[in-house]
Design a protein around this motif. Structure first.
Motif, PDB file in Angstrom:
ATOM      1  N   ASP A  69       0.830  -1.204   0.000  1.00 23.58           N
ATOM      2  CA  ASP A  69       0.000   0.000   0.000  1.00 23.58           C
ATOM      3  C   ASP A  69       0.863   1.252   0.000  1.00 23.58           C
ATOM      4  OD1 ASP A  69       0.507   1.133   2.700  1.00 23.58           O
ATOM      5  OD2 ASP A  69      -0.496  -0.663   3.453  1.00 23.58           O
ATOM      6  N   GLY A 104      -9.824  -2.141  11.689  1.00 23.40           N
ATOM      7  CA  GLY A 104      -9.224  -2.952  12.754  1.00 23.40           C
ATOM      8  C   GLY A 104      -9.305  -2.222  14.078  1.00 23.40           C
ATOM      9  N   PHE A 105      -9.091  -2.953  15.155  1.00 24.81           N
ATOM     10  CA  PHE A 105      -9.012  -2.331  16.485  1.00 24.81           C
ATOM     11  C   PHE A 105      -8.522  -3.311  17.534  1.00 24.81           C
ATOM     12  CE2 PHE A 105     -13.424  -3.668  15.715  1.00 24.81           C
ATOM     13  CZ  PHE A 105     -13.626  -4.569  16.751  1.00 24.81           C
ATOM     14  N   ARG A 106      -8.436  -4.606  17.188  1.00 22.21           N
ATOM     15  CA  ARG A 106      -8.096  -5.575  18.228  1.00 22.21           C
ATOM     16  C   ARG A 106      -6.593  -5.790  18.365  1.00 22.21           C
ATOM     17  NH1 ARG A 106     -12.189  -9.521  16.240  1.00 22.21           N
ATOM     18  NH2 ARG A 106     -14.138  -8.885  17.176  1.00 22.21           N
ATOM     19  N   GLY A 107      -5.859  -5.367  17.338  1.00 23.38           N
ATOM     20  CA  GLY A 107      -4.416  -5.527  17.409  1.00 23.38           C
ATOM     21  C   GLY A 107      -3.969  -6.968  17.460  1.00 23.38           C
TER      22      GLY A 107
HETATM   23  P1  ADP Z   1      -5.271  -3.708  14.234  1.00 22.50           P
HETATM   24  O1  ADP Z   1      -5.507  -3.491  12.796  1.00 22.50           O
HETATM   25  O2  ADP Z   1      -6.452  -4.287  14.918  1.00 22.50           O
HETATM   26  O3  ADP Z   1      -4.719  -2.519  14.944  1.00 22.50           O
HETATM   27  P2  ADP Z   1      -3.169  -5.455  13.329  1.00 22.50           P
HETATM   28  O4  ADP Z   1      -2.480  -6.599  13.983  1.00 22.50           O
HETATM   29  O5  ADP Z   1      -3.872  -5.720  12.071  1.00 22.50           O
HETATM   30  O6  ADP Z   1      -4.157  -4.845  14.396  1.00 22.50           O
HETATM   31  O7  ADP Z   1      -2.093  -4.301  13.106  1.00 22.50           O
HETATM   32  C1  ADP Z   1      -1.350  -3.840  14.202  1.00 22.50           C
HETATM   33  C2  ADP Z   1      -0.869  -2.422  13.984  1.00 22.50           C
HETATM   34  O8  ADP Z   1       0.106  -2.383  12.966  1.00 22.50           O
HETATM   35  C3  ADP Z   1      -1.947  -1.470  13.504  1.00 22.50           C
HETATM   36  O9  ADP Z   1      -2.648  -0.926  14.593  1.00 22.50           O
HETATM   37  C4  ADP Z   1      -1.168  -0.426  12.730  1.00 22.50           C
HETATM   38  O10 ADP Z   1      -0.694   0.580  13.577  1.00 22.50           O
HETATM   39  C5  ADP Z   1       0.022  -1.193  12.213  1.00 22.50           C
HETATM   40  N1  ADP Z   1      -0.163  -1.558  10.789  1.00 22.50           N
HETATM   41  C6  ADP Z   1      -0.527  -2.763  10.307  1.00 22.50           C
HETATM   42  N2  ADP Z   1      -0.583  -2.762   8.960  1.00 22.50           N
HETATM   43  C7  ADP Z   1      -0.271  -1.504   8.580  1.00 22.50           C
HETATM   44  C8  ADP Z   1      -0.163  -0.851   7.299  1.00 22.50           C
HETATM   45  N3  ADP Z   1      -0.409  -1.496   6.143  1.00 22.50           N
HETATM   46  N4  ADP Z   1       0.192   0.453   7.298  1.00 22.50           N
HETATM   47  C9  ADP Z   1       0.437   1.120   8.454  1.00 22.50           C
HETATM   48  N5  ADP Z   1       0.360   0.552   9.668  1.00 22.50           N
HETATM   49  C10 ADP Z   1       0.013  -0.744   9.751  1.00 22.50           C
END
Ligand code: ADP
Ligand code: MG
Length: 638
Positions: A69, A104-107
């Motif tokens: 992205d 997303g929000f659960r991390g």
């Molecule tokens: P969530 O989406 O629930 O926060 P994820 O495990 O999917 O949990 O991602 C963890 C963190 O990693 C996100 O909160 C974000 O800050 C960062 N992150 C993940 N993918 C990306 C991305 N494509 N671009 C920017 N930050 C990302």
């Protein structure tokens, strides 16, 4: 005492599970197949504000899923957290969770994926003090500087390599690929402003360019055409339903909005695979929405056909709980009734507008202008057959079905050729005393054109600006009469006309019983049927709209229909079936010769009747054959 006695389990100590195992358990819920990973990674890219997302796959996603992205990237200092469980940048408190606006929000997605596949993350933030990007190895945690434009690429290799049992459940590469494409497609419909590309084994398999401009209904139209095809939009009507919520919710603050596109009944499919529903931008599968949408098609789509639609529901995030399902595909509404009513009315109103009165059939695509929002009144509780008036709907009203024949003062004497068995069972209804005749359009603007002939006593042929219009006259008239009856009943104005000479007929005991038990219902429907003897019934009054029909035939059909329903449980549904049965008797029969004036009157009536594009059985009432189609038939201009 237990029936079988199993040996007691050896006592084992309670232990905290290792992190890796916790993640693998979580992964079991979140990641079912490659498409689940694709969905999570695209979610993250969208949350990062990306405007271009490229998905690359190998072996249906099992060997490789890479999502690239051009979003905000991840700071070097935060990179170690990205792959950890319960680490997120999207919420920080319970109140954040309750009004979450990100996908997303659960991390937990990246951590879960890391536990069942080989993950690497390549990222660069768009700030001058970070001159290069970083490559993070998910397994070792090792960080290396690398070159990269701002944005993030997450690579997931050898999915389920450590859990071979899961891997066995996967289908063929082609099937898994199809699921991956579907996952991206669901995102793409919600975000016309973002460009998407999907590659498989080095080949571009799908590409949807970002649609410039706002992300409103025009952009959605373009994206739908790109993703589902021009046919989808050509056969769909715009839905736009802003509801002033104060009448719906107690505190008077909230608004519910339903917008998108709903396919016309003709476009329905045998499978429910083109039903896209979104709540606050998130694709969901929700029974309330599905049911509400299907019920909006009740009156125009019969049988087991599945409507097509892409519907977007926006509401205050605090009124919907998105934290109820591991993959967030299900949500829970605080007030599901509010959502049901909103979706139902939004779709129903959009479908009610006759397309003939809207745009020409095969011509330009449907106008994207939204129908005006009618005032909303909360439905009142309905006693059986005590039909409360419904709220005014979009579109024109037919105010005088009798006006269909207004230009034909007298029915032409039937010629032998045109008489069928039922010919004398029908004559043009007398002009009723309704006040406002429908506003016919000026001649040049007639969407269904000018009648030129009648074909085999079945079809009306008409000429309009686009070419030839063919109308199934019985089907069309049946819908007109049906809508008229519904409207009259809603307005409690279903006038009844006593017969000078009651029509008697010999009846079965069932019919007599139904007539007696259902007397009240029959009265509501404008019918009076009394028993003269245990074997004879007399029809004493019929609805004015159907006064010209055969009263005995009408009575028999209504009694048969009524006999199938428990009088006390008769609701909207049965009411419409009954009215449809009645309409069939009031509609002009096939094989009846019409004058040109009568035909034109029917066309004008269709143009202003809601749902007149379908007959009461969900079949089309008219078709356009454009000049292009006709020219093609004759190989003209080649
Ligand atoms: P969530 O989406 O629930 O926060 P994820 O495990 O999917 O949990 O991602 C963890 C963190 O990693 C996100 O909160 C974000 O800050 C960062 N992150 C993940 N993918 C990306 C991305 N494509 N671009 C920017 N930050 C990302
Ligand atoms: Mg995420």
């Amino acid at each position: 005492m237990p029936v079988t006695s199993l040996p007691p389990l050896p006592r084992r100590p309670i232990r905290e599970l290792p992190d890796e195992l916790i993640s693998q358990i979580a992964a079991g819920e979140v990641v079912e197949r490659p498409a689940s990973v694709v969905r999570e990674l695209v979610d993250n890219a969208l949350d990062a504000g990306a405007t271009q997302i490229t998905v690359r796959l190998q072996a249906g996603g099992v060997r490789l899923i890479s999502v690239e992205d051009n979003g905000c990237g991840i700071l070097r200092s935060e990179l170690p957290h990205a792959l950890k469980r319960h680490a997120t940048s999207k919420i920080a408190s319970l109140s954040d969770l309750e009004s979450v606006g990100t996908m997303g929000f659960r991390g937990e997605a990246l951590a879960a994926i890391c536990s069942i596949a080989e993950v690497s993350l390549l990222t660069r933030v768009d700030t001058p003090d970070e001159p290069h990007g970083w490559l993070l190895d998910g397994r070792s945690g090792e960080l290396q500087p690398t070159a990269r434009a701002p944005g993030t690429t997450v690579e997931v290799r050898e999915l389920f390599f450590a859990t071979p049992a899961r891997r066995k459940f996967l289908k063929t590469d082609a099937t898994e690929l199809a699921h991956c494409i579907e996952a991206v497609r669901r995102h793409a419909l919600a975000r016309p402003d973002v460009g998407f590309a999907i590659w498989h084994e080095g080949k571009l398999v799908a590409q949807w360019r970002a649609v410039a401009g706002d992300s409103g209904i025009a952009a959605l139209r373009q994206r739908l055409a790109d993703v589902l095809g021009e046919d989808f939009v050509a056969q769909a009507v715009a839905v736009d339903w802003p509801i002033e919520a104060p009448v719906l919710v107690a505190n008077g603050q909230q608004r519910l909005r339903v917008w998108g596109f709903a396919g016309v009944p003709d476009a329905a499919r045998s499978r429910a695979d083109w039903q896209f529903a979104y709540v606050n931008g998130r694709y969901v599968r929700d029974k309330v929405i599905t049911h509400a949408a299907r019920s909006a098609y009740e009156d125009v789509l019969h049988g087991h056909r599945q409507p097509v639609y892409a519907l977007f529901i926006s509401l205050d995030p605090t009124r919907v709980d998105v934290n109820v399902h591991p993959t967030k595909i299900e949500v829970r509404f605080r007030d599901s009734r509010e959502v049901h009513q909103g979706v139902h009315h939004a779709v129903e109103a959009a479908l009610a507008v006759p397309r003939s009165g809207n745009s020409a059939a095969d011509a330009a695509p449907m106008p994207v202008a939204a129908p005006a929002a009618p005032a909303w009144t909360p439905p009142t509780r309905q006693a059986p057959f005590a039909f409360a008036p419904r709220e005014p709907e979009v579109g024109h009203r037919v105010s005088d079905v009798g006006a269909l024949w207004a230009t034909a003062p007298a029915a032409p004497p039937p010629t032998t050729a045109s008489i069928n068995a039922n010919a004398n069972a029908w004559a043009p209804p007398a002009r009723s005393a309704d006040p406002a005749p429908p506003q016919a359009l000026p001649e040049g603007d007639w969407p269904l054109g000018r009648a030129i002939a009648q074909l085999q006593g079945v079809y009306i042929l008409a000429e309009n600006a686009h070419g030839l219009v063919v109308v199934d006259m019985h089907a069309a008239h049946e819908r007109i009469v049906y809508e008229r009856l519904k409207q009259q009943l809603d307005e409690q104005q279903l006038a009844s006309q006593p017969l000078l000479i009651p029509a008697t007929f010999s009846a079965t005991p069932d019919e007599v019983a139904t007539a007696e038990d259902g007397a009240e219902v029959l009265t509501t429907l404008g019918l009076e049927i009394t028993a003269l003897s245990p074997k004879t019934l007399a029809v004493r009054a019929v609805p004015t709209t159907l006064a010209q029909g055969d009263p005995v035939e009408l009575a028999r059909s209504v009694l048969a229909e009524l006999g199938q329903h428990e009088a006390s449980t008769v609701v909207q549904r049965a009411r419409n079936e009954l009215l449809a049965t009645m309409a069939c008797h009031g509609a002009v029969r096939a094989n009846r010769r019409l004058t040109l004036d009568e035909m034109n009157a029917l066309l004008r009536q269709m143009e202003v009747t809601e749902r007149s594009d379908q007959c009461n059985h969900g079949r089309p009432t008219w078709r356009q054959m454009g000049m292009k189609e006709l020219d093609a038939l004759f190989l003209r201009g080649r």
